[in-house]
Design a protein around this motif. Structure first.
Motif, short mmCIF file in Angstrom:
data_model
loop_
_atom_site.label_atom_id
_atom_site.label_comp_id
_atom_site.label_asym_id
_atom_site.label_seq_id
_atom_site.Cartn_x
_atom_site.Cartn_y
_atom_site.Cartn_z
N VAL A 1 32.30 87.24 -102.89
CA VAL A 1 33.82 87.05 -103.20
C VAL A 1 34.65 87.28 -102.00
CG1 VAL A 1 33.59 87.91 -105.58
CG2 VAL A 1 33.92 89.41 -103.79
N GLU A 2 35.80 86.67 -101.90
CA GLU A 2 36.45 86.72 -100.87
C GLU A 2 37.80 87.21 -100.96
OE1 GLU A 2 36.92 82.66 -99.11
OE2 GLU A 2 34.82 82.60 -98.56
N ARG A 3 38.55 87.53 -99.89
CA ARG A 3 39.82 88.22 -99.87
C ARG A 3 40.47 87.95 -98.55
NH1 ARG A 3 41.88 94.58 -100.76
NH2 ARG A 3 44.10 93.96 -100.27
N THR A 4 41.85 87.60 -98.41
CA THR A 4 42.44 87.47 -97.20
C THR A 4 43.38 88.59 -96.75
OG1 THR A 4 43.11 85.17 -97.83
CG2 THR A 4 44.39 85.84 -96.03
N LEU A 5 43.03 89.00 -95.48
CA LEU A 5 43.76 89.89 -94.80
C LEU A 5 44.51 89.56 -93.52
CD1 LEU A 5 40.39 92.20 -94.24
CD2 LEU A 5 42.04 92.30 -96.17
N PRO A 6 45.56 90.20 -93.49
CA PRO A 6 46.66 89.81 -92.54
C PRO A 6 46.22 90.04 -91.01
CG PRO A 6 47.24 91.62 -93.45
CD PRO A 6 46.17 91.51 -94.31
N SER A 7 46.85 89.43 -90.07
CA SER A 7 46.75 89.76 -88.65
C SER A 7 48.09 90.15 -88.05
CB SER A 7 46.02 88.56 -87.82
OG SER A 7 47.02 87.55 -87.73
N VAL A 8 48.08 90.52 -86.80
CA VAL A 8 49.27 90.75 -86.26
C VAL A 8 50.30 89.65 -86.26
CG1 VAL A 8 48.74 89.95 -83.95
CG2 VAL A 8 50.25 92.07 -84.30
N SER A 9 49.83 88.59 -86.24
CA SER A 9 50.58 87.26 -86.35
C SER A 9 50.56 86.74 -87.78
CB SER A 9 50.06 86.25 -85.55
OG SER A 9 50.92 85.09 -85.85
N GLU A 10 52.12 86.32 -88.11
CA GLU A 10 52.19 85.88 -89.63
C GLU A 10 51.53 84.46 -89.84
OE1 GLU A 10 56.25 86.08 -90.44
OE2 GLU A 10 56.39 88.36 -90.56
N ALA A 11 51.29 83.97 -88.78
CA ALA A 11 51.07 82.67 -88.88
C ALA A 11 49.24 82.50 -89.10
CB ALA A 11 51.23 81.86 -87.47
N LEU B 1 34.41 91.16 -110.00
CA LEU B 1 34.27 91.50 -108.48
C LEU B 1 35.49 91.38 -107.39
CD1 LEU B 1 30.48 90.39 -108.08
CD2 LEU B 1 31.32 92.91 -108.52
N ARG B 2 36.20 90.39 -107.57
CA ARG B 2 37.48 90.11 -106.86
C ARG B 2 38.69 91.11 -107.14
NH1 ARG B 2 38.07 85.36 -108.31
NH2 ARG B 2 36.49 84.59 -106.51
N ALA B 3 38.59 91.58 -108.41
CA ALA B 3 39.50 92.43 -108.66
C ALA B 3 39.35 93.62 -108.16
CB ALA B 3 39.80 92.66 -110.30
N TYR B 4 37.65 94.11 -108.27
CA TYR B 4 37.39 95.40 -107.35
C TYR B 4 37.61 95.28 -105.81
CZ TYR B 4 34.11 98.40 -105.10
OH TYR B 4 33.75 99.40 -104.22
N LEU B 5 37.37 94.32 -105.37
CA LEU B 5 37.65 94.04 -103.81
C LEU B 5 39.39 93.96 -103.67
CD1 LEU B 5 36.46 93.74 -101.16
CD2 LEU B 5 37.05 91.10 -101.51
N MET B 6 40.35 93.61 -104.56
CA MET B 6 41.43 93.80 -104.09
C MET B 6 41.95 95.26 -104.59
SD MET B 6 42.70 90.82 -103.27
CE MET B 6 44.38 90.76 -103.51
N GLY B 7 41.46 95.77 -105.10
CA GLY B 7 41.79 97.35 -105.53
C GLY B 7 41.77 98.06 -104.27
N ASP B 8 41.30 97.89 -103.29
CA ASP B 8 41.28 98.78 -101.78
C ASP B 8 42.60 98.35 -101.36
OD1 ASP B 8 40.88 100.26 -99.96
OD2 ASP B 8 39.13 99.01 -99.05
N GLY B 9 43.54 99.36 -101.33
CA GLY B 9 44.81 99.05 -100.89
C GLY B 9 44.94 99.18 -99.32
N ASP B 10 44.11 100.16 -98.83
CA ASP B 10 43.96 100.45 -97.53
C ASP B 10 43.19 99.44 -96.64
OD1 ASP B 10 45.57 102.80 -97.93
OD2 ASP B 10 43.51 104.07 -98.22
N LEU B 11 42.44 98.19 -97.12
CA LEU B 11 41.67 97.53 -96.44
C LEU B 11 42.48 96.56 -95.53
CD1 LEU B 11 38.97 96.52 -95.93
CD2 LEU B 11 39.32 94.82 -97.90
N PRO B 12 43.71 96.19 -95.84
CA PRO B 12 44.59 95.51 -94.79
C PRO B 12 45.06 96.28 -93.56
CG PRO B 12 45.11 94.96 -97.12
CD PRO B 12 44.42 96.15 -96.99
N ARG B 13 44.73 97.37 -93.73
CA ARG B 13 45.27 98.28 -92.49
C ARG B 13 43.99 98.04 -91.38
NH1 ARG B 13 46.97 104.11 -94.85
NH2 ARG B 13 48.75 103.31 -96.31
N ALA B 14 43.03 97.58 -91.67
CA ALA B 14 41.87 97.54 -90.64
C ALA B 14 41.99 96.30 -89.89
CB ALA B 14 40.53 97.46 -91.39
N SER B 15 42.82 95.46 -90.45
CA SER B 15 42.93 94.20 -89.76
C SER B 15 44.53 93.76 -89.41
CB SER B 15 42.63 92.91 -90.46
OG SER B 15 43.65 92.65 -91.77
N ALA B 16 45.43 94.43 -89.73
CA ALA B 16 46.96 94.17 -89.38
C ALA B 16 47.25 94.30 -88.08
CB ALA B 16 47.71 95.15 -90.57
N GLY B 17 46.52 95.34 -87.23
CA GLY B 17 47.08 95.31 -85.90
C GLY B 17 46.18 94.61 -84.84
#
Length: 358
Positions: free
Chosen positions: A79-89, A120-136
């Motif tokens: 299953v996949e999930r999109t994570l943000p980067s430091v750039s919005e693009a 399973l995708r719902a389980y992966l999306m349930g981790d709210g702190d996961l985007p912090r690993a990539s946002a910076g």
């Protein structure tokens, strides 16, 4: 994705016939390998006993209103999930892998879990702190994001394990990928770099081949012919004939050069001899008009100098003769010659210069 429930079918009511009291169901779907039948009988779900030969007259089969085909084999589900980067693009994509296997087909049929990726995708999306690993991180720092996401998912799955009713689910790994645009760009750079390295390698090979060929040619045609014969690219007879023709041509060129050199030397010698003769005759004629000339001495000087064979010696002789003509007082021989005539080199006398030259 049709997993774990492969298919669901509504079953018609089986009616008995007047000529046979035994009822049979003939509208059962084909069961694929690794799957089981789960029948809905009234409000209950019942699995056809595994390992038994299917009996279309079994009571559960006859009384069922529907049937579900449930896959009981272990599968690897992603299953996949999109994570943000430091750039919005730009974004990262995390792909989590899970192993899944059905433990209770009746629960799966009751839940109607046709696509296990949904929970399973719902389980992966349930981790709210996961985007912090990539946002910076910038999108180019995908390797650093992979490490942080992997650590985060390992901790998250240990604290909050994934759960799907009627199945055993375990987290396996998490992969992070950059956006498609960045991946295409990196692939373009990679292809260009490989093409450039290929061209550079080809130029290096060509340079090495040219240097090697130049070395072979510098060793002479015989070495080149020998190499061609060793590689079976040149026939031995043909090479021998070419060598023979080259030898004959070289011999002819040497002979022509030697002939030309001899002719040139002979011509030069003839010219020098004629020049000395003309010079001495001219000198003698000039001395003929002088009253005080010792022809005996002049003749000895002329004979001695012409026997040397060098133009420079002839010039020196002419210079000595000129000095004798230009001398002032006459010698005793001059006086004697003036009184009694010119003396012959053999002891006699000559009348004039023409007799001397003759």
């Amino acid at each position: 994705m049709n997993y774990p429930v492969i298919a669901e079918h509504i079953l018609a009511t089986v009616q008995g016939t007047w000529w046979s009291r035994r009822r049979q169901r003939d509208d059962m779907p084909q069961l694929p390998p690794g799957a089981v039948y789960v029948f809905r009988v009234g409000g209950n779900y019942r699995t056809f006993p595994e390992g038994m030969v299917f009996d279309s007259s079994h009571p559960d089969v006859l009384d069922a209103s529907s049937v579900s085909l449930v896959d009981t084999r272990a599968r690897l589900v992603e299953v996949e999930r999109t994570l943000p980067s430091v750039s919005e693009a730009d974004n990262f994509t995390v792909r989590a892998s899970f192993t899944c296997q059905v433990t209770d087909p009746t629960v799966i049929a009751r839940q109607g879990t046709i696509d296990v990726t949904v929970p399973l995708r719902a389980y992966l999306m349930g981790d709210g702190d996961l985007p912090r690993a990539s946002a910076g991180h910038r999108v180019e720092e995908v390797n650093a994001v992979r490490t942080e996401v992997s650590h985060r998912m390992t901790a998250y799955s240990a604290i909050v394990p994934p759960r799907v009713a009627g199945m055993s689910v375990e987290f396996v790994s998490a992969e992070v990928h950059a956006s498609d645009d960045l991946r295409d760009w990196e692939q373009t750079l990679r292809d260009e770099r490989r093409s450039w390295e290929l061209r550079r390698g080809q130029r290096d090979f060509e340079t090495q081949d040219a240097r090697r060929i130049a070395e072979l040619l510098s060793q002479g045609s015989d070495h080149v012919d020998a190499l061609g014969i060793a590689r079976e690219e040149i026939d031995v007879t043909e090479a021998a004939a070419r060598i023979h023709r080259n030898a004959e041509g070289e011999s002819a060129r040497r002979h022509a050069a030697e002939t030309s050199n001899r002719a040139h030397a002979q011509s030069r010698e003839t010219a020098e001899t004629q020049m000395r003769r003309d010079m001495l005759l001219t000198l003698l004629r000039q001395m003929g008009g002088s009253e005080y000339v010792d022809y005996h001495q002049v003749l000895e000087q002329v004979l001695r100098e012409t026997g040397g064979g060098q133009a420079a010696s002839g010039l020196d002789a002419a210079a000595d003769a000129a000095r004798m003509v230009e001398s002032g007082p006459a010698s005793p021989r001059h006086t004697e010659a003036g009184r009694g005539g010119l003396r012959d080199p053999q002891g006699g006398f000559v009348r004039d210069e023409d007799d001397l030259i003759g």
